[in-house]
Design a protein around this motif. Structure first.
Motif, mmCIF file in Angstrom:
data_model
loop_
_atom_site.group_PDB
_atom_site.id
_atom_site.type_symbol
_atom_site.label_atom_id
_atom_site.label_comp_id
_atom_site.label_asym_id
_atom_site.label_seq_id
_atom_site.Cartn_x
_atom_site.Cartn_y
_atom_site.Cartn_z
ATOM 1 N N MET A 248 4.746 7.055 35.195
ATOM 2 C CA MET A 248 5.201 7.618 33.924
ATOM 3 C C MET A 248 5.408 9.129 34.059
ATOM 4 O O MET A 248 6.372 9.685 33.510
ATOM 5 C CB MET A 248 4.181 7.309 32.822
ATOM 6 N N ALA A 249 4.512 9.790 34.793
ATOM 7 C CA ALA A 249 4.676 11.220 35.051
ATOM 8 C C ALA A 249 5.912 11.473 35.909
ATOM 9 O O ALA A 249 6.641 12.457 35.703
ATOM 10 C CB ALA A 249 3.429 11.772 35.736
ATOM 11 N N MET A 250 6.159 10.602 36.880
ATOM 12 C CA MET A 250 7.350 10.733 37.726
ATOM 13 C C MET A 250 8.626 10.582 36.901
ATOM 14 O O MET A 250 9.581 11.349 37.061
ATOM 15 C CB MET A 250 7.318 9.680 38.832
ATOM 16 N N HIS A 251 8.631 9.587 36.038
ATOM 17 C CA HIS A 251 9.792 9.342 35.162
ATOM 18 C C HIS A 251 10.057 10.560 34.285
ATOM 19 O O HIS A 251 11.205 11.004 34.131
ATOM 20 C CB HIS A 251 9.511 8.104 34.314
ATOM 21 N N ASP A 316 10.818 15.199 46.838
ATOM 22 C CA ASP A 316 9.844 14.509 45.994
ATOM 23 C C ASP A 316 10.542 13.819 44.819
ATOM 24 O O ASP A 316 10.227 12.671 44.482
ATOM 25 C CB ASP A 316 8.809 15.494 45.445
ATOM 26 N N MET A 317 11.474 14.508 44.210
ATOM 27 C CA MET A 317 12.163 13.943 43.052
ATOM 28 C C MET A 317 12.947 12.686 43.433
ATOM 29 O O MET A 317 12.987 11.709 42.673
ATOM 30 C CB MET A 317 13.095 14.984 42.431
ATOM 31 N N ARG A 318 13.549 12.704 44.610
ATOM 32 C CA ARG A 318 14.259 11.512 45.064
ATOM 33 C C ARG A 318 13.288 10.355 45.284
ATOM 34 O O ARG A 318 13.584 9.203 44.965
ATOM 35 C CB ARG A 318 15.032 11.830 46.349
ATOM 36 N N VAL A 324 9.918 4.844 40.577
ATOM 37 C CA VAL A 324 10.121 4.434 39.180
ATOM 38 C C VAL A 324 11.049 3.224 39.120
ATOM 39 O O VAL A 324 10.830 2.292 38.337
ATOM 40 C CB VAL A 324 10.682 5.607 38.348
ATOM 41 N N ALA A 325 12.076 3.199 39.954
ATOM 42 C CA ALA A 325 13.005 2.065 39.975
ATOM 43 C C ALA A 325 12.292 0.775 40.373
ATOM 44 O O ALA A 325 12.621 -0.309 39.886
ATOM 45 C CB ALA A 325 14.150 2.349 40.937
ATOM 46 N N TRP A 333 4.609 0.985 29.534
ATOM 47 C CA TRP A 333 3.646 1.776 30.307
ATOM 48 C C TRP A 333 2.244 1.434 29.810
ATOM 49 O O TRP A 333 2.023 1.346 28.600
ATOM 50 C CB TRP A 333 3.879 3.276 30.120
ATOM 51 N N ARG A 334 1.314 1.272 30.722
ATOM 52 C CA ARG A 334 -0.076 1.031 30.342
ATOM 53 C C ARG A 334 -0.812 2.378 30.320
ATOM 54 O O ARG A 334 -0.871 3.073 31.334
ATOM 55 C CB ARG A 334 -0.755 0.077 31.331
#
Length: 347
Positions: A248-251, A316-318, A324-325, A333-334
């Motif tokens: 969720m943080a990555m998204h 990192d973003m990639r 996330v995919a 999200w839990r």
């Protein structure tokens, strides 16, 4: 050229900017306190520069600074040392700089709330920040007290697997059910992810995480500062606590980067997750806020502390996009909010 010795404070007064993107999502005015613009690119520069200045005043300009840090605190100390013209190195006469557990740091960090009070047209309805060992939230709580905002809700966000502060509040409030702090015994079940220590100085129970299982390494403290936990449980306005999965943080990091053209490491994007998921925000702020009409909600004002940090790159973003995919099929999200595990829909 500015004489560093004549400056009262070394940190930068950072801008508080209105975010039209987040405001549109949450339905009220959202502001971003851009601590990523500090000289060391994180909020840590405030408290650590104040600590270093005090060391210089006490021990002289040749004082050497040492720090044990996951990255951002160490960089802050190094930048301060450069300002003083000194190397940050191991030395028998060196001073150990705390990464988060010091009233001097909290006092330095509190300056951002003083700035927010000057920059914001009104008192905010909530302040959001991420938590590792507690230095930032300690500064925010102290800063709120300094400006008369003790009743303003402060929301502490962590990633699951690196949530020592959440666990500390839980064990001292009977899993968020008691408004009066209750110190438990030092015993913990063998299956517990932490052991418990009773810190007599603050009359508080402190968890020590057995392992850290989060990619948000800047939040990776095994235990929080006891003094900050004490301030949190005693605070009139309380502290709202939430934990989220790394994904969720990555998204959120990706969405925030697209919208604001700013790269944020996971410790920073964790703070922003309620700004990109209205249902999550409403559950954190509770039924009174949720019951507001759209017109009433438009009058509300939220502040998100963009704490900064250097542990992020385009690579990192990639990678975040791929991770996330891989969980995209799951529609929710839990999360954990004040002792309750729940699900919020992906948005």
């Amino acid at each position: 050229m500015t004489d560093i010795n004549k400056l009262k404070n070394l940190w930068t007064e950072t801008p508080l900017v209105y975010s039209s993107h987040i405001s549109d999502i949450v339905g009220c005015s959202a502001y971003l306190k851009l601590e990523n613009l500090q000289p060391s690119q994180s909020f840590k520069y405030r408290g650590i520069s104040k600590f270093a200045q005090q060391c210089k005043d006490k021990y002289g300009p040749l004082v050497h600074l040492m720090i044990a840090s996951g990255g951002n605190a160490g960089l802050a100390a190094a930048v301060v040392g450069t300002c003083f013209g000194n190397a940050v190195k191991k030395d028998t006469n060196a001073v150990l700089v705390p990464a988060y557990d010091s009233p001097v740091l909290w006092d330095g960090h509190s300056s951002m709330v003083t700035e927010i009070q000057r920059q914001l047209p009104r008192q905010p309805d909530a302040i959001f920040c991420s938590v590792g060992g507690g230095g930032l939230i300690g500064g925010i709580v102290q800063g709120c007290k300094n400006v008369g905002w003790d009743e303003v809700p402060v929301v502490a966000l962590e990633t699951t697997g690196s949530n020592c502060f959440y666990n500390a509040i839980a064990i001292n409030t009977r899993n968020f059910t008691s408004k009066v702090p209750i110190v438990p015994s030092a015993e913990a079940e063998d299956s517990s992810p932490y052991t418990v220590e009773i810190v007599e100085e603050h009359n508080i129970a402190i968890p020590h995480m057995k392992a850290l299982n989060s990619r948000a390494t800047s939040l990776g403290a095994t235990s929080p500062a006891p003094g900050v936990v004490r301030m949190a449980v005693d605070r009139a306005g309380g502290i709202k606590c939430a934990c989220i999965p790394d994904e969720m943080a990555m998204h959120t990091a990706r969405l925030f980067g697209d919208d604001h053209k700013i790269l944020t490491e996971l410790a920073c994007s964790t703070t922003l997750t309620p700004g990109y998921n209205r249902e999550f925000l409403l559950r954190i702020l509770g039924p009174t806020f949720s019951a507001l009409s759209p017109e009433e909600r438009k009058e509300k004002c939220l502040v998100f502390v963009v704490c900064g940090g250097v542990k992020i790159s385009f690579e990192d973003m990639r990678e975040f996009e791929e991770i996330v995919a891989a969980v995209q099929a799951q529609s929710y999200w839990r999360v954990q909010i004040d002792g309750e595990e729940t699900q919020v829909p992906k948005q």
